[in-house]
Design a protein around this motif. Structure first.
Motif, PDB file in Angstrom:
ATOM      1  N   THR A 115       0.840  -1.207   0.000  1.00 54.67           N
ATOM      2  CA  THR A 115       0.000   0.000   0.000  1.00 54.67           C
ATOM      3  C   THR A 115       0.871   1.252   0.000  1.00 54.67           C
ATOM      4  O   THR A 115       0.611   2.200  -0.752  1.00 54.67           O
ATOM      5  N   ASN A 119       0.896   4.162  -2.928  1.00 57.14           N
ATOM      6  CA  ASN A 119       0.697   5.580  -2.608  1.00 57.14           C
ATOM      7  C   ASN A 119       1.882   6.428  -3.049  1.00 57.14           C
ATOM      8  O   ASN A 119       1.704   7.527  -3.593  1.00 57.14           O
ATOM      9  N   ALA A 122       2.101   6.670  -7.067  1.00 48.98           N
ATOM     10  CA  ALA A 122       1.015   7.401  -7.724  1.00 48.98           C
ATOM     11  C   ALA A 122       0.612   8.675  -6.991  1.00 48.98           C
ATOM     12  O   ALA A 122      -0.375   9.304  -7.364  1.00 48.98           O
ATOM     13  N   SER A 123       1.353   9.049  -5.943  1.00 50.02           N
ATOM     14  CA  SER A 123       0.976  10.214  -5.118  1.00 50.02           C
ATOM     15  C   SER A 123      -0.497  10.114  -4.747  1.00 50.02           C
ATOM     16  O   SER A 123      -1.288  11.019  -4.960  1.00 50.02           O
ATOM     17  N   TYR A 124      -0.851   8.966  -4.209  1.00 46.37           N
ATOM     18  CA  TYR A 124      -2.228   8.636  -3.870  1.00 46.37           C
ATOM     19  C   TYR A 124      -2.332   8.525  -2.358  1.00 46.37           C
ATOM     20  O   TYR A 124      -1.322   8.446  -1.667  1.00 46.37           O
ATOM     21  N   ASP A 125      -3.555   8.514  -1.838  1.00 45.46           N
ATOM     22  CA  ASP A 125      -3.738   8.412  -0.392  1.00 45.46           C
ATOM     23  C   ASP A 125      -4.732   7.304  -0.072  1.00 45.46           C
ATOM     24  O   ASP A 125      -5.859   7.560   0.332  1.00 45.46           O
ATOM     25  N   LEU A 126      -4.291   6.091  -0.272  1.00 43.25           N
ATOM     26  CA  LEU A 126      -5.114   4.919   0.006  1.00 43.25           C
ATOM     27  C   LEU A 126      -4.732   4.375   1.372  1.00 43.25           C
ATOM     28  O   LEU A 126      -3.545   4.208   1.657  1.00 43.25           O
ATOM     29  N   PHE A 135      -4.281  -2.764  -7.517  1.00 42.42           N
ATOM     30  CA  PHE A 135      -4.119  -1.322  -7.690  1.00 42.42           C
ATOM     31  C   PHE A 135      -3.286  -1.087  -8.943  1.00 42.42           C
ATOM     32  O   PHE A 135      -2.131  -1.504  -9.016  1.00 42.42           O
ATOM     33  N   ILE A 137      -1.327   1.237 -11.690  1.00 38.59           N
ATOM     34  CA  ILE A 137      -0.609   2.488 -11.885  1.00 38.59           C
ATOM     35  C   ILE A 137       0.005   2.449 -13.275  1.00 38.59           C
ATOM     36  O   ILE A 137       0.596   1.446 -13.672  1.00 38.59           O
ATOM     37  N   LYS A 153       0.657   7.258 -12.450  1.00 36.32           N
ATOM     38  CA  LYS A 153      -0.704   7.796 -12.455  1.00 36.32           C
ATOM     39  C   LYS A 153      -1.659   6.686 -12.033  1.00 36.32           C
ATOM     40  O   LYS A 153      -1.684   5.610 -12.641  1.00 36.32           O
ATOM     41  N   PHE A 154      -2.460   6.944 -11.007  1.00 33.71           N
ATOM     42  CA  PHE A 154      -3.481   5.990 -10.577  1.00 33.71           C
ATOM     43  C   PHE A 154      -4.466   5.760 -11.716  1.00 33.71           C
ATOM     44  O   PHE A 154      -4.923   6.706 -12.352  1.00 33.71           O
TER      45      PHE A 154
END
Length: 165
Positions: A115, A119, A122-126, A135, A137, A153-154
């Motif tokens: 996880t 994150n 992808a500069s994501y906040d899961l 997931f 990307i 990129k998500f």
């Protein structure tokens, strides 16, 4: 374009408390969820060029279910203990070493680092990739060597509870 699918192993069994964590198999729910998620990948027409799997039993069994469902050649599966306890930097190093002929790569591994890796890439906040979660990307590059934190990129996030009522 490079496509990365970070896949968390299926739910594991704790029926035998004497088993080492690495040797724990899938439990009943894992055996139900793994084929479902493999079928979802097939419906999305996703075909990996390479599957990299942790050598832990539950992860490798899930990777084999996916490979069977997608008619993936088993000789294009890299099974490594290095993915079992890998941190983000270990996973990034592994990803950057993938042959650029491979455009779609699956990494079947473990939390919490999977996880965190998703994150970071992808500069994501899961909060959590649940067991059997997938997931995706994408990287706008021709080389895995260009993959890095914040460069992905998500695209999508699939997990079993989306499909059960």
């Amino acid at each position: 374009m490079k496509h990365l699918y970070l896949i968390r192993h299926a739910k594991s069994s704790w029926d035998d408390p004497g088993l080492k964590d690495h040797d724990r198999p899938m439990n009943k729910r894992g055996k139900r969820d793994a084929p479902l998620m493999a079928k979802i990948l097939r419906k999305k027409d996703v075909n990996p060029d390479l599957i990299i799997s942790s050598s832990a039993k539950r992860a490798l069994d899930f990777a084999k279910i996916i490979a069977d469902e997608l008619d993936h050649k088993k000789n294009k599966m890299l099974v490594t203990k290095d993915l079992y306890m890998a941190d983000e930097d270990d996973m990034l190093k592994m990803l950057r070493s993938v042959d650029d002929k491979c455009n779609t790569v699956f990494m079947v591994g473990h939390n919490p680092d999977l996880t965190s890796f998703a994150n970071s890439l992808a500069s994501y906040d899961l909060d959590n990739i649940p067991t059997s979660g997938i997931f995706q990307i994408d990287f706008d590059t021709d080389s895995w060597k260009d993959a890095g934190y914040g460069k992905g990129k998500f695209v999508s996030f699939e997990y079993p509870k989306k499909y059960y009522s």
